[in-house]
Design an enzyme around this catalytic site. Structure first.
Site, mmCIF file in Angstrom:
data_model
loop_
_atom_site.group_PDB
_atom_site.id
_atom_site.type_symbol
_atom_site.label_atom_id
_atom_site.label_comp_id
_atom_site.label_asym_id
_atom_site.label_seq_id
_atom_site.Cartn_x
_atom_site.Cartn_y
_atom_site.Cartn_z
ATOM 1 N N ASP A 116 -0.149 13.770 5.405
ATOM 2 C CA ASP A 116 -1.569 13.782 5.036
ATOM 3 C C ASP A 116 -1.912 15.034 4.226
ATOM 4 O OD1 ASP A 116 -0.997 15.188 7.341
ATOM 5 O OD2 ASP A 116 -2.740 14.499 8.464
ATOM 6 N N ASP A 166 1.731 5.615 -4.855
ATOM 7 C CA ASP A 166 0.549 5.033 -5.512
ATOM 8 C C ASP A 166 -0.466 6.127 -5.842
ATOM 9 O OD1 ASP A 166 1.589 2.432 -5.261
ATOM 10 O OD2 ASP A 166 -0.398 1.605 -4.821
ATOM 11 N N TYR A 205 7.317 -1.247 8.152
ATOM 12 C CA TYR A 205 7.568 -2.469 7.389
ATOM 13 C C TYR A 205 8.728 -3.282 7.982
ATOM 14 C CZ TYR A 205 4.425 -0.735 3.700
ATOM 15 O OH TYR A 205 3.341 -0.285 3.008
ATOM 16 N N ASP A 212 5.229 4.547 0.141
ATOM 17 C CA ASP A 212 4.433 3.533 -0.549
ATOM 18 C C ASP A 212 3.083 4.124 -0.955
ATOM 19 O OD1 ASP A 212 3.927 1.062 -1.560
ATOM 20 O OD2 ASP A 212 3.597 0.072 0.368
ATOM 21 N N LYS A 215 5.182 12.901 9.738
ATOM 22 C CA LYS A 215 4.004 13.102 10.584
ATOM 23 C C LYS A 215 4.519 13.278 12.015
ATOM 24 C CE LYS A 215 -0.549 13.076 11.014
ATOM 25 N NZ LYS A 215 -1.372 14.198 10.535
#
Ligand code: ATP
Length: 326
Positions: A198, A226, A120, A222, A166
């Site tokens: 993941d 969610d 971002y 983020d 990751k």
């Protein structure tokens, strides 16, 4: 002393849930003064600028900011606003509440998301027709800062820490992220686990009770938060805090929800709980708890908005929360 709160409703259901949260804050009788600022798609249409200078100044000068949501212009509004308040940590609790369908009723997660860099950072380009690139920025300084905040939050609130990454693929950037976390943990003699982001998504769905504070790079935080919203009953429930050294901005995790905007049916819980965080940030812990208790009581007994299977509107739910405060 009166604390000044900047109120920026933005677009869509931001215009419905932020006034609801302000009503609840007023009902706590904490000495707050609210000053409204404009931002988002509607202002961009009118003035060609989604985040006018006076709104930036308002957020910079206030003791805290309550924000709703922005539509198409979200990135041009919330990213600069987070910068204006010097926010480096995005805190997103995802808790199951009695009376609300959750996949696992004991879920109590808090995502502590790095808030300034990662993918971002806004470094994207089209290098030639059909070929685009994105630069992922991970600095030692920001990684240390989010790790320190995550460990401190976990200590203060009695959570274990898991660090999402990751690094098996993004070896350099997430390698540095993990090194910074390890150094901070070492200095604080803190325990923590790491998890591939993941695989963590799967485990969070199957065994959320195994986790507490999840410290994440920006994008992972983020997405995973969610996902956690889905675990505990939907986006209408999740508050968030964008915390800086001496200023902060509070906002629901959800966006403008254009599908339900304007109907008076939005769930105000996420915005009201964001208000509870704001009270705590300003030092009103007891009042923040009172708001949380009132929300908990209303979620348990109703009335509920349609996203939670009820048929009440935003105002009715807000009235009930205000009534429970007494
Ligand atoms: P945006 O483009 O602004 O992110 P969006 O609709 O893509 O908007 P969200 O606003 O986060 O994303 O909402 C996703 C869905 O979740 C919405 O379509 C809406 O049905 C539901 N939702 C989100 N927030 C609420 C809320 N406060 N009350 C009820 N439903 C909500």
């Amino acid at each position: 002393m009166t604390e000044e709160v900047a109120v920026i409703e933005g677009d869509g259901i931001g215009r419905e849930v932020v006034p609801a949260a302000v009503r609840v804050l007023e009902a706590t009788e904490v000495d707050l003064s609210f000053v409204e600022g404009e931002a988002g798609d509607a202002v961009a249409d009118e003035r060609g600028e989604p985040l006018p200078e006076e709104t930036r100044d308002l957020a910079a000068g206030a003791d805290a900011t309550l924000f709703g949501a922005a539509g198409e212009t979200a990135a041009d509004v919330i990213l600069p606003l987070r910068e204006v308040v010097g926010s480096f940590a995005n805190v997103r609790p995802a808790r199951a509440y009695p009376g609300v369908d959750a996949l696992h009723p004991g879920t109590d997660l808090v995502f502590v998301r790095e808030n300034t860099e990662g993918v971002y950072a806004g470094i994207e380009s089209e290098i030639t027709d059909g070929v685009t690139t994105l630069t992922r920025v991970i600095t030692e300084e920001a990684s240390r800062r989010i790790a320190e905040y995550g460990f401190e939050y976990a200590d203060a609130n009695g959570y274990d820490v898991t660090v999402a990454h990751k690094a098996n693929v993004m070896r350099t950037t997430d390698g540095q992220f993990l090194d910074a976390v390890a150094a901070v943990a070492d200095e604080r003699c803190a325990d923590y686990d790491t998890a591939l982001m993941d695989a963590l998504a799967t485990h969070l769905v199957m065994d959320p009770d195994e986790y507490g504070v999840v410290v994440c790079p920006n994008l992972a935080g983020d997405v995973l938060s969610d996902l956690a919203a889905g675990l505990v009953g939907g986006l209408g429930l999740l508050p968030s805090a964008n915390v800086g050294e001496d200023n902060a901005l509070f906002e629901p995790v959800h966006g403008t929800a254009p599908d339900i905007a304007g109907r008076g049916a939005a769930n105000p819980t996420a915005a009201i709980l964001s208000g509870a965080h704001l009270l705590e940030f300003l030092g009103y812990d007891r009042e923040g708890d009172r708001v949380r208790e009132a929300v908990r009581a209303v979620l348990s007994s109703g009335p509920r908005t349609p996203d939670l299977g009820g048929d009440a509107g935003t105002d009715a739910v807000t009235d009930a929360v205000v009534d429970h405060l007494d």
